[in-house]
Design an enzyme around this catalytic site. Sequence first.
Site, PDB file in Angstrom:
ATOM      1  N   GLU A   1     -11.925  -6.181   1.099  1.00  0.00           N
ATOM      2  CA  GLU A   1     -11.419  -7.077   2.149  1.00  0.00           C
ATOM      3  C   GLU A   1     -12.656  -7.572   2.896  1.00  0.00           C
ATOM      4  O   GLU A   1     -13.032  -8.736   2.782  1.00  0.00           O
ATOM      5  CB  GLU A   1     -10.467  -6.315   3.085  1.00  0.00           C
ATOM      6  CG  GLU A   1      -9.934  -7.146   4.256  1.00  0.00           C
ATOM      7  CD  GLU A   1      -9.095  -6.314   5.252  1.00  0.00           C
ATOM      8  OE1 GLU A   1      -9.174  -5.067   5.212  1.00  0.00           O
ATOM      9  OE2 GLU A   1      -8.376  -6.924   6.076  1.00  0.00           O
TER      10      GLU A   1
ATOM     11  N   HIS B   1       2.167  -5.081   0.380  1.00  0.00           N
ATOM     12  CA  HIS B   1       1.067  -4.784   1.307  1.00  0.00           C
ATOM     13  C   HIS B   1       1.511  -5.146   2.721  1.00  0.00           C
ATOM     14  O   HIS B   1       1.368  -6.292   3.162  1.00  0.00           O
ATOM     15  CB  HIS B   1      -0.184  -5.574   0.902  1.00  0.00           C
ATOM     16  CG  HIS B   1      -1.397  -5.271   1.734  1.00  0.00           C
ATOM     17  ND1 HIS B   1      -2.687  -5.458   1.254  1.00  0.00           N
ATOM     18  CD2 HIS B   1      -1.542  -4.795   2.996  1.00  0.00           C
ATOM     19  CE1 HIS B   1      -3.553  -5.127   2.194  1.00  0.00           C
ATOM     20  NE2 HIS B   1      -2.876  -4.733   3.278  1.00  0.00           N
TER      21      HIS B   1
ATOM     22  N   HIS C   1      -7.149  -0.015   0.166  1.00  0.00           N
ATOM     23  CA  HIS C   1      -7.765  -1.253   0.624  1.00  0.00           C
ATOM     24  C   HIS C   1      -9.218  -1.254   0.122  1.00  0.00           C
ATOM     25  O   HIS C   1      -9.939  -0.271   0.321  1.00  0.00           O
ATOM     26  CB  HIS C   1      -7.802  -1.311   2.150  1.00  0.00           C
ATOM     27  CG  HIS C   1      -6.479  -1.642   2.784  1.00  0.00           C
ATOM     28  ND1 HIS C   1      -5.334  -0.961   2.521  1.00  0.00           N
ATOM     29  CD2 HIS C   1      -6.150  -2.613   3.703  1.00  0.00           C
ATOM     30  CE1 HIS C   1      -4.345  -1.487   3.241  1.00  0.00           C
ATOM     31  NE2 HIS C   1      -4.812  -2.487   3.958  1.00  0.00           N
TER      32      HIS C   1
HETATM   33  N1  ADE Z   1      -4.625  -1.479   8.886  1.00  0.00           N
HETATM   34  C1  ADE Z   1      -3.737  -2.428   9.188  1.00  0.00           C
HETATM   35  N2  ADE Z   1      -4.111  -3.595   8.660  1.00  0.00           N
HETATM   36  C2  ADE Z   1      -5.271  -3.387   7.991  1.00  0.00           C
HETATM   37  C3  ADE Z   1      -6.143  -4.202   7.237  1.00  0.00           C
HETATM   38  N3  ADE Z   1      -5.918  -5.498   7.034  1.00  0.00           N
HETATM   39  N4  ADE Z   1      -7.243  -3.644   6.713  1.00  0.00           N
HETATM   40  C4  ADE Z   1      -7.503  -2.350   6.917  1.00  0.00           C
HETATM   41  N5  ADE Z   1      -6.710  -1.539   7.613  1.00  0.00           N
HETATM   42  C5  ADE Z   1      -5.599  -2.053   8.154  1.00  0.00           C
HETATM   43 ZN    ZN Z   2      -3.695  -3.958   4.966  1.00  0.00          ZN
END
Ligand code: ADE
Ligand code: ZN
Length: 315
Positions: free
Chosen positions: A197, A14, A194
């Site tokens: 998060e 990642h 993703h």
């Molecule tokens: N693009 C770069 N880093 C990211 C992240 N942590 N979450 C979503 N998009 C991203």
């Molecule tokens: Zn990311």
Amino acid sequence: MPEWLNALPKAELHLHLEGSLEPELLFALAERNQIALPWADVETLRAAYAFNNLQEFLDLYYAGANVLRTEQDFYDLTWAYLQRCKAQNVIHVEPFFDPQTHTDRGIPFEVVLRGIQQALRDGEQQLGISHGLILSFLRHLPEEEAFKTLEQAMPFRDAFIGVGLDSSEKGFPPRLFERVFAKARSEGLHAVAHAGEEGPPEYIWEALDLLKIKRIDHGVRAIEDERLMQRIIDEQIPLTVCPLSNIKLCVFEHMGQHNILEMLERGVKVTVNSDDPAYFGGYVGENFAALHEHLGMTEAQAKRLAQNSLDARLA
Ligand code: ADE
Ligand code: ZN
């Protein structure tokens, strides 16, 4: 960083190449391409790396990417990252790049790809680091734009192992990209996304059930949903967790509150990654070191995390 941590063979699963753009290289590329920057110097730029959430970071990340113009720029960016990997015993990488960040500025897709690809090939030959490249769609843009990007990529199909989904998470659920992911999978590409998060566990369900992803990027909010936890444990779906990123973007208040080791002990296939190392204070090695320092990660746990990263490779 303790030497035993540095010496562990690891994979990074990642990593946004655009997020490995260190301020020094950013300034050097701006000078080479004669681009005026809104920051006086490297120190001023570094001082701006204080974020309250994902969006505040993304605004700066996209502004920084503006200095990337030529094939050589993308080569230099990728090569600098691979040298960091070499120094930390990262033996395999599966980086993301965001084509739309560049094509929307008029940089041809193949200029971006050729520079990245040449550096990855040199990394394999000169540094012994294997790789698989992942093309990531920007979720704050419409699915139609993602389709166009996939179309641009298809003449270079063999350059990729998969597609991903990144950028602003809240308000842009995975279900909006169901059709373009189906198309990518029909071309034999792996899917990752993703999810979880900043977004809720529901987004992780959607990424699994609708996008049919092989790995969850971040996924730390899975812990809020016990049924989801059981599923990712039973199916051993890997999570590419990014501890320093989560602190910098206020997903957790302190590293002492991070849930990665709790997940590991519950049997989740978690891995350690750097996300955007130039912006978040370190590469894979520094992420491992932070877990050791703040969460008391043991050597046995570090070995399991490193082994998980090797097991969760798609290439
Ligand atoms: N693009 C770069 N880093 C990211 C992240 N942590 N979450 C979503 N998009 C991203
Ligand atoms: Zn990311």
